[in-house]
Design a protein around this motif. Sequence first.
Motif, PDB file in Angstrom:
ATOM      1  N   THR A 156       1.166  -0.576   7.135  1.00  0.00           N
ATOM      2  CA  THR A 156       0.027   0.336   7.220  1.00  0.00           C
ATOM      3  C   THR A 156      -0.295   0.919   5.855  1.00  0.00           C
ATOM      4  N   GLY A 157       0.748   1.321   5.115  1.00  0.00           N
ATOM      5  CA  GLY A 157       0.540   1.883   3.789  1.00  0.00           C
ATOM      6  C   GLY A 157      -0.176   0.913   2.866  1.00  0.00           C
ATOM      7  N   ILE A 158       0.200  -0.351   2.916  1.00  0.00           N
ATOM      8  CA  ILE A 158      -0.437  -1.368   2.065  1.00  0.00           C
ATOM      9  C   ILE A 158      -1.874  -1.607   2.507  1.00  0.00           C
ATOM     10  N   GLU A 159      -2.093  -1.733   3.813  1.00  0.00           N
ATOM     11  CA  GLU A 159      -3.439  -2.040   4.315  1.00  0.00           C
ATOM     12  C   GLU A 159      -4.418  -0.902   4.027  1.00  0.00           C
ATOM     13  N   VAL A 160      -3.964   0.349   4.106  1.00  0.00           N
ATOM     14  CA  VAL A 160      -4.853   1.473   3.803  1.00  0.00           C
ATOM     15  C   VAL A 160      -5.278   1.434   2.335  1.00  0.00           C
ATOM     16  N   VAL A 161      -4.342   1.114   1.433  1.00  0.00           N
ATOM     17  CA  VAL A 161      -4.703   0.972   0.019  1.00  0.00           C
ATOM     18  C   VAL A 161      -5.790  -0.084  -0.157  1.00  0.00           C
ATOM     19  N   LEU A 162      -5.597  -1.247   0.453  1.00  0.00           N
ATOM     20  CA  LEU A 162      -6.545  -2.352   0.263  1.00  0.00           C
ATOM     21  C   LEU A 162      -7.897  -2.043   0.916  1.00  0.00           C
ATOM     22  N   ASP A 163      -7.878  -1.312   2.035  1.00  0.00           N
ATOM     23  CA  ASP A 163      -9.139  -0.950   2.700  1.00  0.00           C
ATOM     24  C   ASP A 163      -9.913   0.101   1.917  1.00  0.00           C
ATOM     25  N   ARG A 164      -9.202   1.079   1.381  1.00  0.00           N
ATOM     26  CA  ARG A 164      -9.863   2.232   0.768  1.00  0.00           C
ATOM     27  C   ARG A 164     -10.234   1.994  -0.700  1.00  0.00           C
ATOM     28  N   LEU A 165      -9.474   1.135  -1.385  1.00  0.00           N
ATOM     29  CA  LEU A 165      -9.701   0.892  -2.820  1.00  0.00           C
ATOM     30  C   LEU A 165      -9.971  -0.603  -3.002  1.00  0.00           C
ATOM     31  N   PRO A 166     -11.185  -1.059  -2.666  1.00  0.00           N
ATOM     32  CA  PRO A 166     -11.430  -2.502  -2.499  1.00  0.00           C
ATOM     33  C   PRO A 166     -11.356  -3.330  -3.776  1.00  0.00           C
ATOM     34  N   ASP A 167     -11.572  -2.751  -4.950  1.00  0.00           N
ATOM     35  CA  ASP A 167     -11.530  -3.572  -6.174  1.00  0.00           C
ATOM     36  C   ASP A 167     -10.355  -3.167  -7.064  1.00  0.00           C
ATOM     37  N   ILE A 168      -9.243  -2.839  -6.429  1.00  0.00           N
ATOM     38  CA  ILE A 168      -8.067  -2.344  -7.141  1.00  0.00           C
ATOM     39  C   ILE A 168      -7.509  -3.416  -8.082  1.00  0.00           C
ATOM     40  N   ASP A 169      -7.016  -2.986  -9.255  1.00  0.00           N
ATOM     41  CA  ASP A 169      -6.427  -3.914 -10.221  1.00  0.00           C
ATOM     42  C   ASP A 169      -5.398  -3.149 -11.057  1.00  0.00           C
ATOM     43  N   LEU A 170      -4.439  -3.874 -11.601  1.00  0.00           N
ATOM     44  CA  LEU A 170      -3.470  -3.254 -12.502  1.00  0.00           C
ATOM     45  C   LEU A 170      -4.183  -2.724 -13.742  1.00  0.00           C
ATOM     46  N   SER A 171      -3.766  -1.571 -14.230  1.00  0.00           N
ATOM     47  CA  SER A 171      -4.368  -1.018 -15.447  1.00  0.00           C
ATOM     48  C   SER A 171      -3.466  -1.199 -16.665  1.00  0.00           C
ATOM     49  N   VAL A 172      -2.333  -1.890 -16.501  1.00  0.00           N
ATOM     50  CA  VAL A 172      -1.429  -2.196 -17.607  1.00  0.00           C
ATOM     51  C   VAL A 172      -1.016  -3.660 -17.470  1.00  0.00           C
ATOM     52  N   PRO A 173      -0.509  -4.287 -18.545  1.00  0.00           N
ATOM     53  CA  PRO A 173      -0.009  -5.664 -18.427  1.00  0.00           C
ATOM     54  C   PRO A 173       1.136  -5.730 -17.415  1.00  0.00           C
ATOM     55  N   ALA A 174       1.156  -6.794 -16.622  1.00  0.00           N
ATOM     56  CA  ALA A 174       2.176  -6.922 -15.574  1.00  0.00           C
ATOM     57  C   ALA A 174       3.588  -6.873 -16.141  1.00  0.00           C
ATOM     58  N   ASP A 175       3.789  -7.446 -17.341  1.00  0.00           N
ATOM     59  CA  ASP A 175       5.146  -7.483 -17.890  1.00  0.00           C
ATOM     60  C   ASP A 175       5.590  -6.141 -18.474  1.00  0.00           C
ATOM     61  N   SER A 176       4.708  -5.136 -18.435  1.00  0.00           N
ATOM     62  CA  SER A 176       5.107  -3.809 -18.914  1.00  0.00           C
ATOM     63  C   SER A 176       5.612  -2.912 -17.783  1.00  0.00           C
ATOM     64  N   LEU A 177       5.505  -3.366 -16.535  1.00  0.00           N
ATOM     65  CA  LEU A 177       6.002  -2.577 -15.400  1.00  0.00           C
ATOM     66  C   LEU A 177       7.527  -2.491 -15.480  1.00  0.00           C
ATOM     67  N   THR A 178       8.065  -1.309 -15.221  1.00  0.00           N
ATOM     68  CA  THR A 178       9.510  -1.104 -15.335  1.00  0.00           C
ATOM     69  C   THR A 178      10.109  -0.681 -14.009  1.00  0.00           C
ATOM     70  N   ARG A 179      11.416  -0.899 -13.878  1.00  0.00           N
ATOM     71  CA  ARG A 179      12.158  -0.589 -12.654  1.00  0.00           C
ATOM     72  C   ARG A 179      13.062   0.618 -12.858  1.00  0.00           C
ATOM     73  N   ARG A 180      13.394   1.278 -11.760  1.00  0.00           N
ATOM     74  CA  ARG A 180      14.361   2.371 -11.833  1.00  0.00           C
ATOM     75  C   ARG A 180      15.722   1.837 -12.280  1.00  0.00           C
ATOM     76  N   PRO A 181      16.505   2.624 -13.011  1.00  0.00           N
ATOM     77  CA  PRO A 181      17.797   2.142 -13.517  1.00  0.00           C
ATOM     78  C   PRO A 181      18.878   2.190 -12.448  1.00  0.00           C
ATOM     79  N   SER A 182      18.890   1.203 -11.559  1.00  0.00           N
ATOM     80  CA  SER A 182      19.880   1.198 -10.486  1.00  0.00           C
ATOM     81  C   SER A 182      20.215  -0.234 -10.086  1.00  0.00           C
ATOM     82  N   PRO A 183      21.520  -0.564  -9.953  1.00  0.00           N
ATOM     83  CA  PRO A 183      21.876  -1.877  -9.413  1.00  0.00           C
ATOM     84  C   PRO A 183      21.823  -1.896  -7.885  1.00  0.00           C
ATOM     85  N   TRP A 184      21.600  -0.746  -7.263  1.00  0.00           N
ATOM     86  CA  TRP A 184      21.669  -0.628  -5.808  1.00  0.00           C
ATOM     87  C   TRP A 184      20.292  -0.831  -5.166  1.00  0.00           C
TER      88      TRP A 184
END
Length: 402
Positions: A357-385
């Motif tokens: 539901t959370g994903i579908e609401v984003v796609l319904d409400r923000l129809p032309d959504i796009d990343l605003s940064v290069p994909a390879d610049s996305l970072t992860r939380r520092p956790s092995p878990w």
Amino acid sequence: MTPEAVPLGGPRFQTEPARLYREMRRDHGAVTPVVLDGDVPAWLVVGYRELHQVTGDPVLFSRDSDLWNQWDMIPDDWPLLPMIGRKQPSILYTVGERHRERAGMISDALEAIDPFELRGHAERFADELIDGLCTAGEADLIGQYAMLLPVRVLARLYGFSDEDGPGLVTALNDMIDGRERAIAGQTHLATSMAQLLADRKANPADDVVSRMLQDKSGFTDEEMMNDLMVMMAAGHQPTADWIGNSLRLMLTDSRFAASLFGGRNSVAEAMNEVLWEDTPSQNIAGRWASRDTQLGGRRIRAGDLLILGLQGANSDPQVRTDASALTGGNNAHFSFGHGEHRCPFPAQEVAEVVARTGIEVVLDRLPDIDLSVPADSLTRRPSPWLRGLTALPVRFTPVPAL
């Protein structure tokens, strides 16, 4: 423990986990010696068959942390104690028949949730969050959306008022971050749960807590409070990461481009792909060997800790012979665990409805959504878990709030 043990931590768990698990399998086989914070030894099970064996034999590989042969080496301020605790009165560390009774109580309470009511709550809170950002034309879908949604829905299902929701969001996220506000977050959550239990004893309602209190298996208030905290934490963060990791996949992988323009079938496909390739719950502690045994060619001693390498097993080449192919509807992954300590099926259904539901609401409400940064610049939380994004910056055409 062998001298070539791999530290279970460090930046590679964020930057290149797939390659790291491949190297572990190449160098050590299906059962890898690892060291935790403070040079504490353990085994990481990254083989699919071996993980199936460990999770399917709760007698030989027990959930009872009292068996651990390293307790004499663990200081009182060890940072992993919240994750690998001793004498924790929650369902996580209960074994045998008592565990089955406890899991039954939780499953029954969750199974009675009306699916239409669940989706209605998820849509309402998702729309409220989108209303707060949709006029700006840009947003961080992690901090402003995914990290706020699941706990709001769960709080409503458990019996909290909507006014309690924001405080619970802050407390739970503080607790999971594991930094200076972690203890305060845990205290707020525990106090809130105790208050809710007292309220529902006096005034039962149609909610999860009231249904748990109706169970006649004789669980104490402390046991129920601990179970509710486990359910809230286990239901919130992995679901938030499931939303974030799925949106990242859909925004960066050409195979899912159609879903951004109305192809709803591929939302479920992307979500399933994440559970195989980028699962929120990467590694789970743990199981303890109740006697000396052999596993994956390794000699495991009584009391050794085995960490469940869910992502490592999901990517085992003996199971995923063609990792480039879409998984389709195959749900034989380990992302919800396996065996009697797996995530209860009704809890899996709640997580799936909230995330989808959370994903579908984003796609319904923000129809032309796009990343605003290069994909390879996305970072992860520092956790092995747990594996989740620190941020997912997007841009879109501003639209009015509902």
